[in-house]
Design an enzyme around this catalytic site. Sequence first.
Site, PDB file in Angstrom:
ATOM      1  N   CYS A 134       0.814  -1.221   0.000  1.00 27.04           N
ATOM      2  CA  CYS A 134       0.000   0.000   0.000  1.00 27.04           C
ATOM      3  C   CYS A 134       0.852   1.277   0.000  1.00 27.04           C
ATOM      4  O   CYS A 134       0.537   2.244  -0.703  1.00 27.04           O
ATOM      5  CB  CYS A 134      -0.956  -0.004   1.181  1.00 27.04           C
ATOM      6  SG  CYS A 134      -0.204  -0.463   2.740  1.00 27.04           S
ATOM      7  N   HIS A 247      -2.838   6.383   4.887  1.00 31.71           N
ATOM      8  CA  HIS A 247      -1.411   6.610   5.126  1.00 31.71           C
ATOM      9  C   HIS A 247      -1.004   7.987   4.589  1.00 31.71           C
ATOM     10  O   HIS A 247      -1.556   8.474   3.597  1.00 31.71           O
ATOM     11  CB  HIS A 247      -0.564   5.583   4.369  1.00 31.71           C
ATOM     12  CG  HIS A 247      -0.659   4.184   4.894  1.00 31.71           C
ATOM     13  ND1 HIS A 247      -1.247   3.851   6.092  1.00 31.71           N
ATOM     14  CD2 HIS A 247      -0.173   3.012   4.377  1.00 31.71           C
ATOM     15  CE1 HIS A 247      -1.153   2.545   6.277  1.00 31.71           C
ATOM     16  NE2 HIS A 247      -0.510   2.011   5.259  1.00 31.71           N
TER      17      HIS A 247
HETATM   18  N1  NAP Z   1      -4.979  -3.451   5.413  1.00 31.17           N
HETATM   19  C1  NAP Z   1      -4.377  -2.884   4.377  1.00 31.17           C
HETATM   20  O1  NAP Z   1      -4.347  -1.655   4.234  1.00 31.17           O
HETATM   21  C2  NAP Z   1      -3.729  -3.725   3.335  1.00 31.17           C
HETATM   22  C3  NAP Z   1      -3.204  -3.068   2.223  1.00 31.17           C
HETATM   23  C4  NAP Z   1      -2.601  -3.823   1.226  1.00 31.17           C
HETATM   24  C5  NAP Z   1      -2.530  -5.174   1.363  1.00 31.17           C
HETATM   25  N2  NAP Z   1      -3.054  -5.784   2.460  1.00 31.17           N
HETATM   26  C6  NAP Z   1      -2.957  -7.242   2.557  1.00 31.17           C
HETATM   27  O2  NAP Z   1      -4.260  -7.795   2.454  1.00 31.17           O
HETATM   28  C7  NAP Z   1      -4.342  -8.956   3.268  1.00 31.17           C
HETATM   29  C8  NAP Z   1      -5.492  -8.805   4.255  1.00 31.17           C
HETATM   30  O3  NAP Z   1      -5.302  -7.664   5.034  1.00 31.17           O
HETATM   31  P1  NAP Z   1      -6.440  -7.072   5.980  1.00 31.17           P
HETATM   32  O4  NAP Z   1      -5.883  -5.804   6.480  1.00 31.17           O
HETATM   33  O5  NAP Z   1      -7.753  -7.080   5.285  1.00 31.17           O
HETATM   34  O6  NAP Z   1      -6.430  -8.152   7.178  1.00 31.17           O
HETATM   35  P2  NAP Z   1      -7.601  -8.522   8.215  1.00 31.17           P
HETATM   36  O7  NAP Z   1      -8.510  -7.377   8.442  1.00 31.17           O
HETATM   37  O8  NAP Z   1      -6.896  -9.100   9.372  1.00 31.17           O
HETATM   38  O9  NAP Z   1      -8.416  -9.668   7.449  1.00 31.17           O
HETATM   39  C9  NAP Z   1      -7.879 -10.947   7.221  1.00 31.17           C
HETATM   40  C10 NAP Z   1      -8.827 -11.774   6.394  1.00 31.17           C
HETATM   41  O10 NAP Z   1      -8.193 -13.020   6.101  1.00 31.17           O
HETATM   42  C11 NAP Z   1      -9.094 -14.069   6.453  1.00 31.17           C
HETATM   43  N3  NAP Z   1      -8.378 -15.270   6.850  1.00 31.17           N
HETATM   44  C12 NAP Z   1      -7.532 -15.433   7.876  1.00 31.17           C
HETATM   45  N4  NAP Z   1      -7.146 -16.729   7.965  1.00 31.17           N
HETATM   46  C13 NAP Z   1      -7.776 -17.383   6.979  1.00 31.17           C
HETATM   47  C14 NAP Z   1      -7.811 -18.745   6.558  1.00 31.17           C
HETATM   48  N5  NAP Z   1      -7.103 -19.686   7.166  1.00 31.17           N
HETATM   49  N6  NAP Z   1      -8.584 -19.060   5.491  1.00 31.17           N
HETATM   50  C15 NAP Z   1      -9.317 -18.123   4.863  1.00 31.17           C
HETATM   51  N7  NAP Z   1      -9.338 -16.820   5.221  1.00 31.17           N
HETATM   52  C16 NAP Z   1      -8.578 -16.464   6.269  1.00 31.17           C
HETATM   53  C17 NAP Z   1      -9.872 -13.509   7.599  1.00 31.17           C
HETATM   54  O11 NAP Z   1     -11.041 -14.266   7.766  1.00 31.17           O
HETATM   55  P3  NAP Z   1     -11.723 -14.472   9.245  1.00 31.17           P
HETATM   56  O12 NAP Z   1     -12.471 -13.206   9.534  1.00 31.17           O
HETATM   57  O13 NAP Z   1     -12.610 -15.643   9.017  1.00 31.17           O
HETATM   58  O14 NAP Z   1     -10.605 -14.720  10.193  1.00 31.17           O
HETATM   59  C18 NAP Z   1     -10.127 -12.092   7.097  1.00 31.17           C
HETATM   60  O15 NAP Z   1     -11.178 -12.109   6.165  1.00 31.17           O
HETATM   61  C19 NAP Z   1      -2.975  -9.133   3.907  1.00 31.17           C
HETATM   62  O16 NAP Z   1      -2.196  -9.974   3.098  1.00 31.17           O
HETATM   63  C20 NAP Z   1      -2.407  -7.731   3.879  1.00 31.17           C
HETATM   64  O17 NAP Z   1      -0.992  -7.711   3.869  1.00 31.17           O
HETATM   65  C21 NAP Z   1      -3.657  -5.083   3.447  1.00 31.17           C
END
Ligand code: NAP
Length: 340
Positions: A134, A247
Amino acid sequence: MPSTPHIAIIGVTGAVGQEFLRVLDQRDFPIGRLTLLASARSAGKKATFRDQSYTIEQLTEDSFKNVDLALFSAGGSISRKFAPIASDAGATVVDNSSAFRQTDGVPLIVPEVNADAMNGISLGKGGIIANPNCSTIIMLVPVTPLHRAAGVERMVVSTYQAASGAGQAAMLELEQQTREVLDDQPPTCEVFDRQYAFNLFSHNSDIGDDGYNTEETKMVRETHKIWGDPNVGITATCVRVPVMRAHAESINLQLNSPLTADEARDILAAAPGVGIIDDRPNNRFPTPLDASGQDDVLVGRLRNDVSRGDDGRGIDMFVCGDQLLKGAALNAVQIAEKLL
Ligand SMILES: NC(=O)c1ccc[n+]([C@@H]2O[C@H](COP(=O)([O-])OP(=O)(O)OC[C@H]3O[C@@H](n4cnc5c(N)ncnc54)[C@H](OP(=O)(O)O)[C@@H]3O)[C@@H](O)[C@H]2O)c1
Protein backbone atom coordinates in the site's frame (compact mmCIF):
# COMPACT_ATOMS: atom_id res chain seq x y z
CA MET A 1 -14.69 -15.52 -20.54
CA PRO A 2 -18.32 -14.67 -19.73
CA SER A 3 -19.24 -10.96 -19.81
CA THR A 4 -20.42 -11.37 -16.22
CA PRO A 5 -17.59 -13.25 -14.51
CA HIS A 6 -17.78 -15.45 -11.45
CA ILE A 7 -15.80 -13.64 -8.75
CA ALA A 8 -14.44 -15.04 -5.50
CA ILE A 9 -13.25 -12.80 -2.66
CA ILE A 10 -10.85 -14.53 -0.30
CA GLY A 11 -10.68 -12.79 3.09
CA VAL A 12 -14.01 -11.03 2.65
CA THR A 13 -14.50 -10.43 6.39
CA GLY A 14 -11.24 -8.45 6.68
CA ALA A 15 -10.49 -4.76 6.37
CA VAL A 16 -9.57 -5.08 2.68
CA GLY A 17 -12.24 -7.71 1.95
CA GLN A 18 -15.01 -5.40 3.11
CA GLU A 19 -13.67 -2.69 0.80
CA PHE A 20 -13.69 -5.13 -2.12
CA LEU A 21 -17.47 -5.41 -1.75
CA ARG A 22 -17.94 -1.63 -1.63
CA VAL A 23 -15.58 -0.94 -4.56
CA LEU A 24 -17.05 -3.64 -6.82
CA ASP A 25 -20.50 -2.23 -6.17
CA GLN A 26 -19.58 1.44 -6.57
CA ARG A 27 -17.77 0.78 -9.85
CA ASP A 28 -20.62 -1.36 -11.23
CA PHE A 29 -18.24 -4.20 -11.83
CA PRO A 30 -20.09 -6.88 -13.84
CA ILE A 31 -20.63 -9.96 -11.70
CA GLY A 32 -22.41 -13.13 -12.77
CA ARG A 33 -21.79 -15.01 -9.58
CA LEU A 34 -20.12 -14.07 -6.30
CA THR A 35 -18.41 -16.45 -3.86
CA LEU A 36 -17.38 -15.06 -0.48
CA LEU A 37 -14.62 -16.93 1.34
CA ALA A 38 -12.89 -16.59 4.71
CA SER A 39 -11.66 -18.87 7.49
CA ALA A 40 -13.66 -21.54 9.30
CA ARG A 41 -14.36 -18.86 11.96
CA SER A 42 -16.55 -16.96 9.51
CA ALA A 43 -18.15 -19.85 7.62
CA GLY A 44 -21.94 -19.53 7.76
CA LYS A 45 -21.96 -15.79 8.50
CA LYS A 46 -23.97 -13.58 6.15
CA ALA A 47 -22.85 -10.66 4.00
CA THR A 48 -24.96 -8.40 1.81
CA PHE A 49 -23.95 -7.30 -1.68
CA ARG A 50 -26.23 -5.32 -4.03
CA ASP A 51 -29.20 -6.09 -1.76
CA GLN A 52 -28.60 -9.80 -1.96
CA SER A 53 -27.61 -11.92 1.04
CA TYR A 54 -24.64 -14.28 0.69
CA THR A 55 -23.38 -16.98 3.04
CA ILE A 56 -19.65 -16.81 3.67
CA GLU A 57 -17.92 -20.11 2.98
CA GLN A 58 -14.75 -21.60 4.39
CA LEU A 59 -11.83 -21.40 1.95
CA THR A 60 -10.81 -24.87 0.75
CA GLU A 61 -8.90 -26.30 -2.19
CA ASP A 62 -12.26 -26.88 -3.92
CA SER A 63 -13.40 -23.25 -3.65
CA PHE A 64 -12.38 -22.20 -7.18
CA LYS A 65 -14.49 -24.34 -9.50
CA ASN A 66 -15.69 -22.12 -12.41
CA VAL A 67 -14.27 -18.98 -10.74
CA ASP A 68 -13.00 -16.44 -13.32
CA LEU A 69 -11.49 -13.87 -10.96
CA ALA A 70 -10.14 -14.51 -7.44
CA LEU A 71 -9.43 -11.43 -5.32
CA PHE A 72 -7.13 -12.51 -2.47
CA SER A 73 -6.74 -10.55 0.79
CA ALA A 74 -6.25 -13.14 3.52
CA GLY A 75 -2.51 -12.86 4.19
CA GLY A 76 0.66 -14.18 2.60
CA SER A 77 0.51 -17.79 3.77
CA ILE A 78 -3.05 -18.22 2.46
CA SER A 79 -2.08 -16.70 -0.88
CA ARG A 80 1.05 -18.83 -1.14
CA LYS A 81 -1.04 -21.99 -0.72
CA PHE A 82 -4.30 -21.13 -2.45
CA ALA A 83 -3.45 -18.65 -5.25
CA PRO A 84 -1.69 -21.34 -7.35
CA ILE A 85 -4.64 -23.68 -6.73
CA ALA A 86 -7.05 -20.97 -7.90
CA SER A 87 -4.91 -20.21 -10.95
CA ASP A 88 -4.64 -23.90 -11.88
CA ALA A 89 -8.44 -24.12 -11.65
CA GLY A 90 -8.67 -21.31 -14.27
CA ALA A 91 -9.25 -18.30 -12.04
CA THR A 92 -7.20 -15.19 -12.69
CA VAL A 93 -5.81 -14.14 -9.31
CA VAL A 94 -5.24 -10.59 -8.10
CA ASP A 95 -3.32 -10.95 -4.86
CA ASN A 96 -3.05 -8.28 -2.17
CA SER A 97 -0.40 -10.05 -0.12
CA SER A 98 3.35 -9.84 -0.59
CA ALA A 99 3.59 -13.56 -1.46
CA PHE A 100 4.25 -13.21 -5.21
CA ARG A 101 5.30 -9.58 -5.63
CA GLN A 102 8.92 -10.42 -6.36
CA THR A 103 8.22 -13.65 -8.25
CA ASP A 104 9.57 -13.63 -11.80
CA GLY A 105 6.71 -13.70 -14.30
CA VAL A 106 4.17 -12.28 -11.83
CA PRO A 107 3.34 -8.72 -12.85
CA LEU A 108 3.27 -6.16 -10.03
CA ILE A 109 0.74 -3.60 -11.14
CA VAL A 110 -0.37 -0.05 -10.45
CA PRO A 111 -2.76 0.50 -13.38
CA GLU A 112 -1.86 4.20 -13.80
CA VAL A 113 1.83 3.26 -13.96
CA ASN A 114 2.47 -0.09 -15.66
CA ALA A 115 -0.77 -1.70 -16.86
CA ASP A 116 1.17 -2.94 -19.92
CA ALA A 117 3.08 -5.37 -17.72
CA MET A 118 0.01 -7.62 -17.49
CA ASN A 119 -0.50 -7.96 -21.24
CA GLY A 120 -1.15 -11.60 -22.09
CA ILE A 121 -3.21 -12.33 -18.95
CA SER A 122 -6.93 -12.85 -19.57
CA LEU A 123 -9.79 -13.21 -17.13
CA GLY A 124 -10.78 -16.82 -16.51
CA LYS A 125 -7.58 -18.20 -17.98
CA GLY A 126 -5.51 -18.49 -14.80
CA GLY A 127 -2.43 -16.46 -13.87
CA ILE A 128 -1.44 -14.38 -10.86
CA ILE A 129 -1.13 -10.60 -10.73
CA ALA A 130 0.28 -8.98 -7.59
CA ASN A 131 -1.00 -5.80 -6.01
CA PRO A 132 1.92 -3.77 -4.63
CA ASN A 133 2.37 -2.81 -0.99
CA CYS A 134 0.00 0.00 0.00
CA SER A 135 2.79 2.50 0.80
CA THR A 136 4.42 1.80 -2.56
CA ILE A 137 1.17 2.41 -4.47
CA ILE A 138 0.42 5.65 -2.63
CA MET A 139 3.94 6.88 -3.39
CA LEU A 140 4.06 5.85 -7.05
CA VAL A 141 0.70 7.27 -8.16
CA PRO A 142 1.97 10.87 -7.74
CA VAL A 143 5.71 10.27 -8.16
CA THR A 144 5.53 8.40 -11.49
CA PRO A 145 4.22 11.39 -13.53
CA LEU A 146 7.11 13.46 -12.17
CA HIS A 147 9.50 10.59 -12.91
CA ARG A 148 8.24 10.55 -16.49
CA ALA A 149 8.71 14.32 -16.79
CA ALA A 150 12.10 14.78 -15.15
CA GLY A 151 13.44 11.34 -14.10
CA VAL A 152 13.85 10.44 -10.43
CA GLU A 153 17.51 9.99 -9.59
CA ARG A 154 16.99 9.53 -5.84
CA MET A 155 13.93 9.47 -3.60
CA VAL A 156 13.75 9.83 0.20
CA VAL A 157 10.39 8.88 1.72
CA SER A 158 9.08 8.85 5.29
CA THR A 159 5.70 7.29 6.00
CA TYR A 160 3.03 7.93 8.63
CA GLN A 161 1.00 4.72 8.48
CA ALA A 162 -2.49 4.17 9.84
CA ALA A 163 -3.88 1.34 11.96
CA SER A 164 -6.04 0.06 9.09
CA GLY A 165 -2.88 -0.95 7.24
CA ALA A 166 -2.48 -3.70 9.83
CA GLY A 167 -6.05 -4.96 9.44
CA GLN A 168 -9.32 -4.96 11.31
CA ALA A 169 -7.83 -6.11 14.63
CA ALA A 170 -5.34 -3.23 14.70
CA MET A 171 -8.12 -0.68 14.16
CA LEU A 172 -10.09 -2.17 17.05
CA GLU A 173 -6.97 -2.14 19.24
CA LEU A 174 -6.31 1.55 18.55
CA GLU A 175 -9.91 2.37 19.45
CA GLN A 176 -9.80 0.27 22.62
CA GLN A 177 -6.42 1.65 23.73
CA THR A 178 -7.59 5.22 23.18
CA ARG A 179 -10.52 4.64 25.54
CA GLU A 180 -8.32 2.82 28.06
CA VAL A 181 -5.64 5.52 28.17
CA LEU A 182 -8.26 8.27 28.56
CA ASP A 183 -9.76 6.23 31.41
CA ASP A 184 -6.34 5.86 33.10
CA GLN A 185 -6.37 2.12 32.39
CA PRO A 186 -3.34 0.16 31.10
CA PRO A 187 -3.64 -0.24 27.30
CA THR A 188 -4.38 -3.71 25.90
CA CYS A 189 -1.47 -4.62 23.61
CA GLU A 190 -2.30 -7.67 21.50
CA VAL A 191 -1.78 -6.73 17.84
CA PHE A 192 1.20 -4.48 18.61
CA ASP A 193 3.55 -5.16 21.50
CA ARG A 194 3.38 -1.66 22.95
CA GLN A 195 1.09 1.30 23.43
CA TYR A 196 -0.16 2.65 20.09
CA ALA A 197 -2.71 5.23 21.19
CA PHE A 198 -1.09 8.65 21.80
CA ASN A 199 2.22 7.22 20.54
CA LEU A 200 4.02 6.33 17.32
CA PHE A 201 6.70 3.78 16.52
CA SER A 202 8.87 2.38 13.78
CA HIS A 203 6.84 0.07 11.49
CA ASN A 204 6.08 -3.26 13.15
CA SER A 205 7.56 -5.44 10.37
CA ASP A 206 10.76 -7.46 10.78
CA ILE A 207 14.12 -5.67 10.68
CA GLY A 208 16.85 -7.01 8.40
CA ASP A 209 20.63 -7.03 8.91
CA ASP A 210 20.85 -3.71 7.05
CA GLY A 211 18.62 -2.04 9.67
CA TYR A 212 15.70 -1.55 7.27
CA ASN A 213 12.34 -3.05 8.19
CA THR A 214 10.44 -5.16 5.65
CA GLU A 215 7.97 -2.39 4.82
CA GLU A 216 10.85 -0.08 3.89
CA THR A 217 12.55 -2.76 1.81
CA LYS A 218 9.27 -3.47 0.01
CA MET A 219 8.97 0.20 -1.02
CA VAL A 220 12.45 0.04 -2.55
CA ARG A 221 12.25 -3.34 -4.28
CA GLU A 222 8.68 -2.94 -5.51
CA THR A 223 9.42 0.48 -7.04
CA HIS A 224 12.40 -1.01 -8.87
CA LYS A 225 10.21 -3.80 -10.26
CA ILE A 226 7.27 -1.56 -11.21
CA TRP A 227 9.48 1.03 -12.91
CA GLY A 228 11.67 -1.69 -14.40
CA ASP A 229 14.73 0.22 -13.17
CA PRO A 230 16.85 -1.16 -10.31
CA ASN A 231 19.16 1.87 -10.38
CA VAL A 232 16.83 4.53 -8.98
CA GLY A 233 18.05 5.46 -5.48
CA ILE A 234 15.32 5.01 -2.86
CA THR A 235 15.48 5.10 0.92
CA ALA A 236 12.44 4.81 3.19
CA THR A 237 11.61 5.23 6.87
CA CYS A 238 8.25 3.69 7.76
CA VAL A 239 6.43 4.68 10.93
CA ARG A 240 3.11 3.59 12.42
CA VAL A 241 1.06 6.56 13.69
CA PRO A 242 -2.19 6.43 15.72
CA VAL A 243 -4.42 7.36 12.79
CA MET A 244 -7.36 5.06 12.09
CA ARG A 245 -7.29 5.07 8.29
CA ALA A 246 -5.19 6.40 5.36
CA HIS A 247 -1.41 6.61 5.13
CA ALA A 248 0.61 9.82 4.74
CA GLU A 249 4.08 10.13 3.22
CA SER A 250 6.67 12.87 3.05
CA ILE A 251 8.61 12.52 -0.20
CA ASN A 252 11.77 14.25 -1.35
CA LEU A 253 12.81 13.80 -4.98
CA GLN A 254 16.14 14.46 -6.55
CA LEU A 255 15.55 14.59 -10.29
CA ASN A 256 17.66 14.10 -13.38
CA SER A 257 16.40 17.32 -14.99
CA PRO A 258 15.25 20.64 -13.51
CA LEU A 259 11.61 20.90 -12.43
CA THR A 260 9.94 23.64 -10.40
CA ALA A 261 7.22 23.03 -7.82
CA ASP A 262 4.80 24.95 -10.06
CA GLU A 263 5.60 22.70 -13.00
CA ALA A 264 5.22 19.64 -10.75
CA ARG A 265 1.81 20.90 -9.58
CA ASP A 266 0.66 21.33 -13.21
CA ILE A 267 1.83 17.82 -14.09
CA LEU A 268 0.08 16.35 -11.05
CA ALA A 269 -3.15 18.28 -11.73
CA ALA A 270 -3.41 16.35 -15.01
CA ALA A 271 -2.29 12.99 -13.59
CA PRO A 272 -4.80 10.14 -13.19
CA GLY A 273 -5.61 9.13 -9.63
CA VAL A 274 -4.14 12.31 -8.10
CA GLY A 275 -5.97 15.09 -6.24
CA ILE A 276 -4.30 18.30 -5.10
CA ILE A 277 -4.78 20.14 -1.80
CA ASP A 278 -2.05 22.76 -1.76
CA ASP A 279 -3.46 25.88 -0.17
CA ARG A 280 -0.49 27.74 1.30
CA PRO A 281 -2.34 30.92 2.41
CA ASN A 282 -4.68 28.84 4.58
CA ASN A 283 -2.12 26.22 5.56
CA ARG A 284 -4.38 23.50 4.14
CA PHE A 285 -2.70 20.38 2.86
CA PRO A 286 -3.73 16.71 2.62
CA THR A 287 -4.65 14.89 5.82
CA PRO A 288 -5.56 11.24 6.42
CA LEU A 289 -9.12 12.36 7.13
CA ASP A 290 -9.28 14.13 3.75
CA ALA A 291 -8.01 10.97 2.06
CA SER A 292 -10.20 8.45 3.91
CA GLY A 293 -12.83 6.99 1.61
CA GLN A 294 -11.31 8.78 -1.42
CA ASP A 295 -10.05 7.05 -4.54
CA ASP A 296 -7.42 9.70 -5.34
CA VAL A 297 -4.04 10.04 -3.68
CA LEU A 298 -3.95 13.62 -2.37
CA VAL A 299 -0.84 15.75 -2.86
CA GLY A 300 0.24 19.02 -1.29
CA ARG A 301 3.14 20.95 0.25
CA LEU A 302 4.71 20.99 -3.20
CA ARG A 303 7.82 23.09 -2.92
CA ASN A 304 11.27 23.53 -4.36
CA ASP A 305 13.67 21.70 -2.03
CA VAL A 306 15.54 24.58 -0.37
CA SER A 307 18.67 22.40 -0.20
CA ARG A 308 18.74 21.75 -3.93
CA GLY A 309 21.56 23.28 -5.91
CA ASP A 310 21.31 25.94 -8.61
CA ASP A 311 20.45 23.21 -11.10
CA GLY A 312 16.87 23.09 -9.70
CA ARG A 313 16.48 19.33 -9.46
CA GLY A 314 14.85 18.88 -6.00
CA ILE A 315 11.14 18.73 -5.08
CA ASP A 316 9.42 18.13 -1.72
CA MET A 317 5.84 17.00 -1.30
CA PHE A 318 3.42 15.45 1.16
CA VAL A 319 0.84 12.86 0.11
CA CYS A 320 -2.08 11.04 1.74
CA GLY A 321 -3.92 8.03 0.37
CA ASP A 322 -6.54 5.61 1.59
CA GLN A 323 -4.50 2.43 1.70
CA LEU A 324 -7.60 0.21 2.03
CA LEU A 325 -8.79 1.68 -1.29
CA LYS A 326 -6.00 2.77 -3.65
CA GLY A 327 -3.47 0.86 -1.54
CA ALA A 328 -5.47 -2.38 -1.76
CA ALA A 329 -9.05 -3.03 -2.89
CA LEU A 330 -9.44 -0.22 -5.44
CA ASN A 331 -6.09 -0.91 -7.10
CA ALA A 332 -6.96 -4.62 -7.34
CA VAL A 333 -10.38 -3.89 -8.87
CA GLN A 334 -8.81 -1.42 -11.33
CA ILE A 335 -6.44 -4.24 -12.34
CA ALA A 336 -9.45 -6.53 -12.84
CA GLU A 337 -11.20 -3.84 -14.93
CA LYS A 338 -8.26 -3.86 -17.33
CA LEU A 339 -8.89 -7.58 -17.83
CA LEU A 340 -12.58 -7.25 -18.73
N1 NAP B 1 -4.98 -3.45 5.41
C1 NAP B 1 -4.38 -2.88 4.38
O1 NAP B 1 -4.35 -1.65 4.23
C2 NAP B 1 -3.73 -3.73 3.33
C3 NAP B 1 -3.20 -3.07 2.22
C4 NAP B 1 -2.60 -3.82 1.23
C5 NAP B 1 -2.53 -5.17 1.36
N2 NAP B 1 -3.05 -5.78 2.46
C6 NAP B 1 -2.96 -7.24 2.56
O2 NAP B 1 -4.26 -7.80 2.45
C7 NAP B 1 -4.34 -8.96 3.27
C8 NAP B 1 -5.49 -8.81 4.25
O3 NAP B 1 -5.30 -7.66 5.03
P1 NAP B 1 -6.44 -7.07 5.98
O4 NAP B 1 -5.88 -5.80 6.48
O5 NAP B 1 -7.75 -7.08 5.29
O6 NAP B 1 -6.43 -8.15 7.18
P2 NAP B 1 -7.60 -8.52 8.21
O7 NAP B 1 -8.51 -7.38 8.44
O8 NAP B 1 -6.90 -9.10 9.37
O9 NAP B 1 -8.42 -9.67 7.45
C9 NAP B 1 -7.88 -10.95 7.22
C10 NAP B 1 -8.83 -11.77 6.39
O10 NAP B 1 -8.19 -13.02 6.10
C11 NAP B 1 -9.09 -14.07 6.45
N3 NAP B 1 -8.38 -15.27 6.85
C12 NAP B 1 -7.53 -15.43 7.88
N4 NAP B 1 -7.15 -16.73 7.97
C13 NAP B 1 -7.78 -17.38 6.98
C14 NAP B 1 -7.81 -18.75 6.56
N5 NAP B 1 -7.10 -19.69 7.17
N6 NAP B 1 -8.58 -19.06 5.49
C15 NAP B 1 -9.32 -18.12 4.86
N7 NAP B 1 -9.34 -16.82 5.22
C16 NAP B 1 -8.58 -16.46 6.27
C17 NAP B 1 -9.87 -13.51 7.60
O11 NAP B 1 -11.04 -14.27 7.77
P3 NAP B 1 -11.72 -14.47 9.24
O12 NAP B 1 -12.47 -13.21 9.53
O13 NAP B 1 -12.61 -15.64 9.02
O14 NAP B 1 -10.60 -14.72 10.19
C18 NAP B 1 -10.13 -12.09 7.10
O15 NAP B 1 -11.18 -12.11 6.17
C19 NAP B 1 -2.98 -9.13 3.91
O16 NAP B 1 -2.20 -9.97 3.10
C20 NAP B 1 -2.41 -7.73 3.88
O17 NAP B 1 -0.99 -7.71 3.87
C21 NAP B 1 -3.66 -5.08 3.45
